[in-house]
Design a protein around this motif. Structure first.
Motif, PDB file in Angstrom:
ATOM      1  N   PHE A  10       0.837  -1.193   0.000  1.00 24.43           N
ATOM      2  CA  PHE A  10       0.000   0.000   0.000  1.00 24.43           C
ATOM      3  C   PHE A  10       0.879   1.253   0.000  1.00 24.43           C
ATOM      4  O   PHE A  10       0.634   2.195  -0.748  1.00 24.43           O
ATOM      5  CB  PHE A  10      -0.937  -0.001   1.219  1.00 24.43           C
ATOM      6  N   GLY A  11       1.901   1.241   0.854  1.00 26.62           N
ATOM      7  CA  GLY A  11       2.831   2.370   0.895  1.00 26.62           C
ATOM      8  C   GLY A  11       3.502   2.606  -0.445  1.00 26.62           C
ATOM      9  O   GLY A  11       3.695   3.750  -0.866  1.00 26.62           O
ATOM     10  N   THR A  15       3.330   5.915  -2.687  1.00 29.06           N
ATOM     11  CA  THR A  15       4.610   6.471  -3.114  1.00 29.06           C
ATOM     12  C   THR A  15       4.667   6.618  -4.629  1.00 29.06           C
ATOM     13  O   THR A  15       5.173   7.621  -5.148  1.00 29.06           O
ATOM     14  CB  THR A  15       5.768   5.589  -2.613  1.00 29.06           C
ATOM     15  N   THR A  16       4.140   5.643  -5.349  1.00 28.37           N
ATOM     16  CA  THR A  16       4.097   5.708  -6.809  1.00 28.37           C
ATOM     17  C   THR A  16       3.348   6.948  -7.271  1.00 28.37           C
ATOM     18  O   THR A  16       3.817   7.684  -8.143  1.00 28.37           O
ATOM     19  CB  THR A  16       3.433   4.438  -7.383  1.00 28.37           C
ATOM     20  N   VAL A  17       2.200   7.198  -6.676  1.00 23.75           N
ATOM     21  CA  VAL A  17       1.409   8.378  -7.046  1.00 23.75           C
ATOM     22  C   VAL A  17       2.163   9.660  -6.701  1.00 23.75           C
ATOM     23  O   VAL A  17       2.256  10.582  -7.522  1.00 23.75           O
ATOM     24  CB  VAL A  17       0.028   8.338  -6.355  1.00 23.75           C
ATOM     25  N   GLY A  47       5.898   0.237   9.197  1.00 21.39           N
ATOM     26  CA  GLY A  47       4.694   0.516   9.969  1.00 21.39           C
ATOM     27  C   GLY A  47       4.698   1.874  10.634  1.00 21.39           C
ATOM     28  O   GLY A  47       3.661   2.368  11.072  1.00 21.39           O
ATOM     29  N   ARG A  48       5.861   2.516  10.714  1.00 25.13           N
ATOM     30  CA  ARG A  48       5.974   3.825  11.342  1.00 25.13           C
ATOM     31  C   ARG A  48       6.028   4.965  10.318  1.00 25.13           C
ATOM     32  O   ARG A  48       6.089   6.126  10.691  1.00 25.13           O
ATOM     33  CB  ARG A  48       7.222   3.888  12.218  1.00 25.13           C
ATOM     34  N   SER A  49       6.026   4.615   9.052  1.00 28.81           N
ATOM     35  CA  SER A  49       5.982   5.652   8.029  1.00 28.81           C
ATOM     36  C   SER A  49       4.568   6.218   7.963  1.00 28.81           C
ATOM     37  O   SER A  49       3.618   5.575   8.425  1.00 28.81           O
ATOM     38  CB  SER A  49       6.383   5.078   6.667  1.00 28.81           C
ATOM     39  N   PRO A  50       4.394   7.411   7.401  1.00 31.40           N
ATOM     40  CA  PRO A  50       3.041   7.969   7.308  1.00 31.40           C
ATOM     41  C   PRO A  50       2.076   7.051   6.561  1.00 31.40           C
ATOM     42  O   PRO A  50       0.923   6.896   6.960  1.00 31.40           O
ATOM     43  CB  PRO A  50       3.242   9.284   6.551  1.00 31.40           C
ATOM     44  N   LEU A 109      10.579   6.009  -8.469  1.00 33.38           N
ATOM     45  CA  LEU A 109       9.234   5.734  -8.974  1.00 33.38           C
ATOM     46  C   LEU A 109       9.159   4.341  -9.589  1.00 33.38           C
ATOM     47  O   LEU A 109       8.203   3.592  -9.332  1.00 33.38           O
ATOM     48  CB  LEU A 109       8.827   6.791 -10.005  1.00 33.38           C
ATOM     49  N   ALA A 110      10.150   3.962 -10.370  1.00 30.01           N
ATOM     50  CA  ALA A 110      10.149   2.634 -10.985  1.00 30.01           C
ATOM     51  C   ALA A 110      10.139   1.537  -9.924  1.00 30.01           C
ATOM     52  O   ALA A 110       9.383   0.561 -10.028  1.00 30.01           O
ATOM     53  CB  ALA A 110      11.369   2.483 -11.906  1.00 30.01           C
ATOM     54  N   ALA A 111      10.945   1.691  -8.891  1.00 31.04           N
ATOM     55  CA  ALA A 111      10.995   0.693  -7.824  1.00 31.04           C
ATOM     56  C   ALA A 111       9.674   0.627  -7.071  1.00 31.04           C
ATOM     57  O   ALA A 111       9.169  -0.454  -6.762  1.00 31.04           O
ATOM     58  CB  ALA A 111      12.142   1.004  -6.864  1.00 31.04           C
ATOM     59  N   ALA A 112       9.091   1.784  -6.757  1.00 30.88           N
ATOM     60  CA  ALA A 112       7.816   1.813  -6.047  1.00 30.88           C
ATOM     61  C   ALA A 112       6.716   1.180  -6.894  1.00 30.88           C
ATOM     62  O   ALA A 112       5.872   0.426  -6.385  1.00 30.88           O
ATOM     63  CB  ALA A 112       7.443   3.249  -5.674  1.00 30.88           C
ATOM     64  N   PHE A 113       6.715   1.467  -8.186  1.00 36.11           N
ATOM     65  CA  PHE A 113       5.705   0.898  -9.076  1.00 36.11           C
ATOM     66  C   PHE A 113       5.814  -0.618  -9.143  1.00 36.11           C
ATOM     67  O   PHE A 113       4.795  -1.323  -9.114  1.00 36.11           O
ATOM     68  CB  PHE A 113       5.816   1.503 -10.475  1.00 36.11           C
TER      69      PHE A 113
END
Length: 138
Positions: A10-11, A15-17, A47-50, A109-113
């Motif tokens: 989900f994160g 992050t991708t967006v 779990g502690r990231s926004p 972005l590529a990694a998050a996607f």
């Protein structure tokens, strides 16, 4: 303690967006926000990231209990890698050269996607490679 695999994914989607909007707008402020999100995830775990907190408070109660778990260390390492790329991108957008900001943000972005769309975490895979290399070296 293992974590719900859906949280980091989900994160990664959020992050991708965020990173796509950074590339479209060139917003250093938005990239600074994402850099902070990566820093919090690297320091305290995903779990502690926004986005992890958002998942835990709003999404997880609606989608039910997890069926798959993973160790928190690989996603935490992935957050640190994201922090590195976002930090370099932030330098590129604020100090220059702009191409550096675009390239580093594009790589993040590529990694998050890949994580969001295919559940393939490049940072997690890097963590496993580093672990294997350090165990063999001992």
């Amino acid at each position: 303690m293992d974590i719900d695999v859906r949280g980091p994914r989900f994160g990664a989607a959020v992050t991708t967006v965020v990173l796509a909007v950074v590339l479209i707008t060139g917003s250093a402020w938005l990239l600074a926000w994402q850099t902070l999100a990566f820093a919090l995830g690297a320091a305290g775990g995903p779990g502690r990231s926004p986005y992890g907190l958002l998942f835990k408070k709003l999404l997880r109660p609606r989608i039910g209990p997890p069926t798959e778990f993973e160790a928190p260390e690989p996603p935490r390492f992935a957050q640190a890698v994201g922090l590195l790329f976002a930090g370099v991108g932030l330098v590129g957008f604020t100090v220059g050269p702009e191409w550096l900001g675009l390239a580093a943000t594009g790589a993040a972005l590529a990694a998050a996607f890949l994580n969001a769309a295919f559940a393939y975490c490049l940072g997690c895979e890097m963590y496993l490679l580093v672990r294997r290399a350090t165990v063999r070296a001992e």
